[in-house]
Design an enzyme around this catalytic site. Structure first.
Site, PDB file in Angstrom:
ATOM      1  N   TYR A   1      41.709 -44.979  25.113  1.00 51.41           N
ATOM      2  CA  TYR A   1      43.100 -44.523  25.147  1.00 51.41           C
ATOM      3  C   TYR A   1      43.518 -44.169  26.567  1.00 51.41           C
ATOM      4  O   TYR A   1      44.627 -44.483  26.990  1.00 51.41           O
ATOM      5  CB  TYR A   1      43.299 -43.322  24.205  1.00 51.41           C
ATOM      6  CG  TYR A   1      43.315 -43.720  22.759  1.00 51.41           C
ATOM      7  CD1 TYR A   1      44.436 -44.321  22.187  1.00 51.41           C
ATOM      8  CD2 TYR A   1      42.203 -43.501  21.956  1.00 51.41           C
ATOM      9  CE1 TYR A   1      44.437 -44.690  20.849  1.00 51.41           C
ATOM     10  CE2 TYR A   1      42.203 -43.871  20.616  1.00 51.41           C
ATOM     11  CZ  TYR A   1      43.325 -44.468  20.073  1.00 51.41           C
ATOM     12  OH  TYR A   1      43.330 -44.840  18.751  1.00 51.41           O
TER      13      TYR A   1
ATOM     14  N   ASN B   1      52.662 -48.739  15.825  1.00 40.48           N
ATOM     15  CA  ASN B   1      52.705 -50.189  15.926  1.00 40.48           C
ATOM     16  C   ASN B   1      52.905 -50.826  14.546  1.00 40.48           C
ATOM     17  O   ASN B   1      52.076 -50.657  13.663  1.00 40.48           O
ATOM     18  CB  ASN B   1      51.403 -50.684  16.564  1.00 40.48           C
ATOM     19  CG  ASN B   1      51.288 -52.178  16.601  1.00 40.48           C
ATOM     20  OD1 ASN B   1      52.285 -52.884  16.658  1.00 40.48           O
ATOM     21  ND2 ASN B   1      50.063 -52.658  16.570  1.00 40.48           N
TER      22      ASN B   1
ATOM     23  N   CYS C   1      46.356 -53.065  18.441  1.00 38.67           N
ATOM     24  CA  CYS C   1      46.008 -51.649  18.603  1.00 38.67           C
ATOM     25  C   CYS C   1      44.562 -51.376  18.221  1.00 38.67           C
ATOM     26  O   CYS C   1      44.000 -50.359  18.635  1.00 38.67           O
ATOM     27  CB  CYS C   1      46.970 -50.760  17.822  1.00 38.67           C
ATOM     28  SG  CYS C   1      47.133 -51.188  16.087  1.00 38.67           S
ATOM     29  N   HIS C   2      43.947 -52.288  17.486  1.00 35.29           N
ATOM     30  CA  HIS C   2      42.533 -52.110  17.127  1.00 35.29           C
ATOM     31  C   HIS C   2      41.620 -52.194  18.348  1.00 35.29           C
ATOM     32  O   HIS C   2      40.471 -51.787  18.287  1.00 35.29           O
ATOM     33  CB  HIS C   2      42.114 -53.142  16.069  1.00 35.29           C
ATOM     34  CG  HIS C   2      42.167 -54.553  16.544  1.00 35.29           C
ATOM     35  ND1 HIS C   2      43.317 -55.314  16.481  1.00 35.29           N
ATOM     36  CD2 HIS C   2      41.222 -55.336  17.106  1.00 35.29           C
ATOM     37  CE1 HIS C   2      43.068 -56.511  16.966  1.00 35.29           C
ATOM     38  NE2 HIS C   2      41.805 -56.547  17.358  1.00 35.29           N
TER      39      HIS C   2
ATOM     40  N   GLU D   1      35.739 -59.987  17.374  1.00 40.46           N
ATOM     41  CA  GLU D   1      36.171 -60.348  18.724  1.00 40.46           C
ATOM     42  C   GLU D   1      35.012 -60.325  19.714  1.00 40.46           C
ATOM     43  O   GLU D   1      35.034 -61.060  20.707  1.00 40.46           O
ATOM     44  CB  GLU D   1      37.294 -59.424  19.165  1.00 40.46           C
ATOM     45  CG  GLU D   1      38.559 -59.664  18.374  1.00 40.46           C
ATOM     46  CD  GLU D   1      39.736 -58.804  18.756  1.00 40.46           C
ATOM     47  OE1 GLU D   1      40.831 -59.106  18.253  1.00 40.46           O
ATOM     48  OE2 GLU D   1      39.573 -57.854  19.547  1.00 40.46           O
TER      49      GLU D   1
END
Length: 168
Positions: free
Chosen positions: A105, A128, A136-137, A163
């Protein structure tokens, strides 16, 4: 009165629904089969007057390709969200965080040009409406833990693992 289209795709994480305007721009999306839940996230100035189930076109294809391992499939999908100037900027910045390279963050706040705005950056994630397309993940707590996620921490962890490896 504007009309939008919604559609739900099956993914390894369960149903994923997107609401798309007449121009093919995502207004809201997430791992749910509730279009009403998603519509409640859309800013009042963008909320369509009518929503009909239909073909998501390129957006649906991007959802399928991403979940199948083509991580960049979501990168160029147009998204429209409204809020204050910082939050809108923060959402744009979030789209530049690469798959497989999550940020904290505080790192995210720094990327927005306001390093002290950690809470505001976290607020942008929390508000979001276009999950996946505005990823946002990809934002974690400073200690590397997951933090929160509207669709649950198991979904967030799966996305991060997906990812990191590029596999399902």
């Amino acid at each position: 009165m504007t009309t939008a289209v919604y559609g739900t795709r099956e993914t390894p994480l369960g149903p994923f629904t997107a609401v798309v305007d007449a121009g093919g721009t995502v207004l809201a999306s997430g791992w749910t089969d509730s279009v009403d839940e998603l519509l409640s996230l859309v800013h009042a100035s963008l909320r369509p007057g009518d929503v009909v189930e239909g073909d998501l076109g390129a957006v649906g294809e991007a959802i399928d390709r991403y979940h199948s391992g083509e991580l960049s499939a979501i990168d160029d999908v147009p998204v429209r969200q409204r809020s204050g100037p910082y939050r809108e900027h923060a959402w744009e910045v979030l789209r530049t965080v690469p798959a497989g390279a999550p940020v904290t963050y505080s790192g995210y706040a720094d990327r927005t040009g306001r390093p002290a705005a950690v809470r505001a950056a976290a607020g942008a994630c929390a508000q979001n409406a276009a999950a996946l397309f505005v990823p946002c993940h990809r934002v974690l707590r400073t200690d590397g833990s997951l933090g929160g996620f509207r669709y649950g921490l198991p979904v967030k962890q799966w996305l991060l693992d997906h990812e990191a490896t590029g596999t399902v």
